[in-house]
Design a protein around this motif. Structure first.
Motif, short mmCIF file in Angstrom:
data_model
loop_
_atom_site.label_atom_id
_atom_site.label_comp_id
_atom_site.label_asym_id
_atom_site.label_seq_id
_atom_site.Cartn_x
_atom_site.Cartn_y
_atom_site.Cartn_z
N ASP A 50 0.85 -1.20 0.00
CA ASP A 50 0.00 0.00 0.00
C ASP A 50 0.89 1.25 0.00
O ASP A 50 1.08 1.89 1.03
N PRO A 51 1.47 1.58 -1.16
CA PRO A 51 2.42 2.70 -1.23
C PRO A 51 1.85 4.04 -0.77
O PRO A 51 2.60 4.92 -0.37
N ASN A 52 0.53 4.18 -0.82
CA ASN A 52 -0.11 5.44 -0.41
C ASN A 52 -0.71 5.35 0.98
O ASN A 52 -1.63 6.10 1.32
N ALA A 53 -0.20 4.44 1.80
CA ALA A 53 -0.72 4.26 3.16
C ALA A 53 -0.67 5.57 3.94
O ALA A 53 0.26 6.36 3.81
N SER A 54 -1.68 5.77 4.79
CA SER A 54 -1.72 6.96 5.64
C SER A 54 -0.57 6.93 6.65
O SER A 54 0.02 5.87 6.93
N GLU A 55 -0.26 8.08 7.20
CA GLU A 55 0.82 8.15 8.19
C GLU A 55 0.48 7.30 9.42
O GLU A 55 1.33 6.62 9.97
N ALA A 56 -0.79 7.34 9.83
CA ALA A 56 -1.20 6.54 10.99
C ALA A 56 -0.98 5.05 10.74
O ALA A 56 -0.52 4.31 11.62
N LEU A 57 -1.30 4.60 9.53
CA LEU A 57 -1.11 3.18 9.19
C LEU A 57 0.37 2.83 9.16
O LEU A 57 0.78 1.76 9.64
N ARG A 58 1.19 3.71 8.62
CA ARG A 58 2.64 3.45 8.58
C ARG A 58 3.23 3.38 9.98
O ARG A 58 4.08 2.54 10.27
N LEU A 59 2.76 4.26 10.85
CA LEU A 59 3.21 4.22 12.25
C LEU A 59 2.80 2.91 12.91
O LEU A 59 3.60 2.26 13.60
N THR A 60 1.55 2.52 12.68
CA THR A 60 1.03 1.29 13.31
C THR A 60 1.79 0.06 12.85
O THR A 60 2.11 -0.82 13.67
N ALA A 61 2.08 -0.02 11.57
CA ALA A 61 2.81 -1.18 11.06
C ALA A 61 4.16 -1.32 11.75
O ALA A 61 4.58 -2.43 12.10
N ARG A 62 4.83 -0.20 11.99
CA ARG A 62 6.17 -0.26 12.60
C ARG A 62 6.12 -0.68 14.07
O ARG A 62 7.04 -1.33 14.57
N CYS A 63 5.04 -0.30 14.78
CA CYS A 63 5.01 -0.57 16.23
C CYS A 63 4.04 -1.68 16.61
O CYS A 63 3.72 -1.86 17.77
N GLN A 64 3.61 -2.46 15.62
CA GLN A 64 2.57 -3.46 15.85
C GLN A 64 2.93 -4.48 16.95
O GLN A 64 2.05 -4.96 17.65
N HIS A 65 4.20 -4.78 17.11
CA HIS A 65 4.64 -5.73 18.13
C HIS A 65 5.50 -5.05 19.21
O HIS A 65 6.30 -5.72 19.85
N ILE A 66 5.34 -3.76 19.42
CA ILE A 66 6.27 -3.05 20.29
C ILE A 66 6.36 -3.67 21.69
O ILE A 66 5.35 -3.88 22.35
N CYS A 67 7.58 -4.02 22.05
CA CYS A 67 7.89 -4.59 23.38
C CYS A 67 7.06 -5.83 23.71
O CYS A 67 6.77 -6.11 24.86
N ARG A 68 6.71 -6.60 22.70
CA ARG A 68 5.83 -7.76 22.88
C ARG A 68 6.38 -8.76 23.89
O ARG A 68 5.61 -9.41 24.62
N TRP A 69 7.69 -8.89 23.97
CA TRP A 69 8.29 -9.88 24.87
C TRP A 69 7.98 -9.61 26.34
O TRP A 69 8.11 -10.49 27.18
N GLU A 70 7.55 -8.39 26.66
CA GLU A 70 7.26 -8.05 28.05
C GLU A 70 6.01 -8.74 28.58
O GLU A 70 5.79 -8.82 29.79
N ILE A 71 5.17 -9.25 27.67
CA ILE A 71 3.98 -10.02 28.08
C ILE A 71 4.05 -11.37 27.38
O ILE A 71 3.44 -11.58 26.32
N PRO A 72 4.83 -12.31 27.93
CA PRO A 72 5.00 -13.61 27.25
C PRO A 72 3.73 -14.45 27.26
O PRO A 72 2.93 -14.37 28.20
N ARG A 73 3.56 -15.22 26.22
CA ARG A 73 2.40 -16.12 26.11
C ARG A 73 2.34 -17.06 27.31
O ARG A 73 1.26 -17.40 27.79
N GLU A 74 3.51 -17.48 27.79
CA GLU A 74 3.58 -18.47 28.87
C GLU A 74 3.03 -17.93 30.19
O GLU A 74 2.78 -18.70 31.13
N SER A 75 2.82 -16.63 30.28
CA SER A 75 2.30 -16.06 31.53
C SER A 75 0.77 -16.17 31.62
O SER A 75 0.17 -15.75 32.60
N TYR A 76 0.17 -16.75 30.59
CA TYR A 76 -1.28 -16.99 30.57
C TYR A 76 -1.54 -18.48 30.46
O TYR A 76 -0.68 -19.25 30.03
N ASP A 77 -2.76 -18.89 30.86
CA ASP A 77 -3.13 -20.31 30.73
C ASP A 77 -2.94 -20.76 29.29
O ASP A 77 -3.29 -20.03 28.36
#
Length: 197
Positions: A50-77
């Motif tokens: 999507d070469p004409n993506a909005s700025e909000a969409l471009r920002l979201t794509a870059r931070c979609q997994h931001i700091c994900r490791w801080e909430i590991p899957r293993e900490s939930y059932d």
């Protein structure tokens, strides 16, 4: 769409946060913190999709997994309910982290709200930016993460994941997925999954 200085600064801040990721991944002879590499892949794929993506969409794509490791899957059932709760908590966590960075960089509340809306995947199939984000996520998964996943799981589970992934994508996303440089192993699994849809 033109790349603004503020957008690049936000990318730098997102990447700096993700450089704290203790998990690493090798790619083309270099070692990356896992979520830094994921963010770069998301940006590159969105720019192509999507070469004409909005700025909000471009920002979201870059931070979609931001700091994900801080909430590991293993900490939930390790149940479906635990998985769904983990996913919901991650969306809120990513939105909070992204909001802090975007405010510090100087983005207005309207842009921050749009990014949070997208991070929470609201109005999938109805909102064009949400759908473009989901298509990009699915394309990045298929290109870089699907085959390693497939080698670790039974074929039927892999096909089920592929079918669920396909249902979330738009027709444009499907067309892009069928043009990805997948191995014969992955292409055969995609064909099986689609023939059973």
């Amino acid at each position: 769409m033109a790349t603004t200085d503020k957008l690049l600064l936000a990318f730098q801040h997102f990447d700096a946060a993700n450089k704290e990721d203790p998990n690493t991944e090798e790619y083309q002879g270099r070692t990356y913190p896992k979520e830094v590499l994921y963010g770069i892949r998301m940006t590159e794929r969105l720019n192509e999709f999507d070469p004409n993506a909005s700025e909000a969409l471009r920002l979201t794509a870059r931070c979609q997994h931001i700091c994900r490791w801080e909430i590991p899957r293993e900490s939930y059932d390790m149940t479906r309910e635990g998985y769904l709760r983990w996913r919901q908590d991650l969306k809120k966590f990513h939105a909070e982290k992204a909001s802090e960075i975007l405010a510090a960089v100087g983005y207005d509340q309207d842009t921050i709200k749009k990014v949070c809306f997208l991070l929470e995947k609201k109005q999938l199939k109805k909102n064009a930016d949400t759908q473009a984000l989901e298509d990009t996520i699915c394309l990045v998964f298929l290109e870089y993460y699907f085959e390693p996943f497939a080698h670790k799981h039974p074929e039927q589970k892999t096909i089920d994941i592929l079918q669920k992934t396909w249902r979330k994508m738009s027709d444009k996303g499907h067309d892009a997925a069928l043009k990805l440089p997948l191995s014969k192993f992955s292409t055969d699994l995609v064909s099986k999954a689609l023939s059973n849809e």
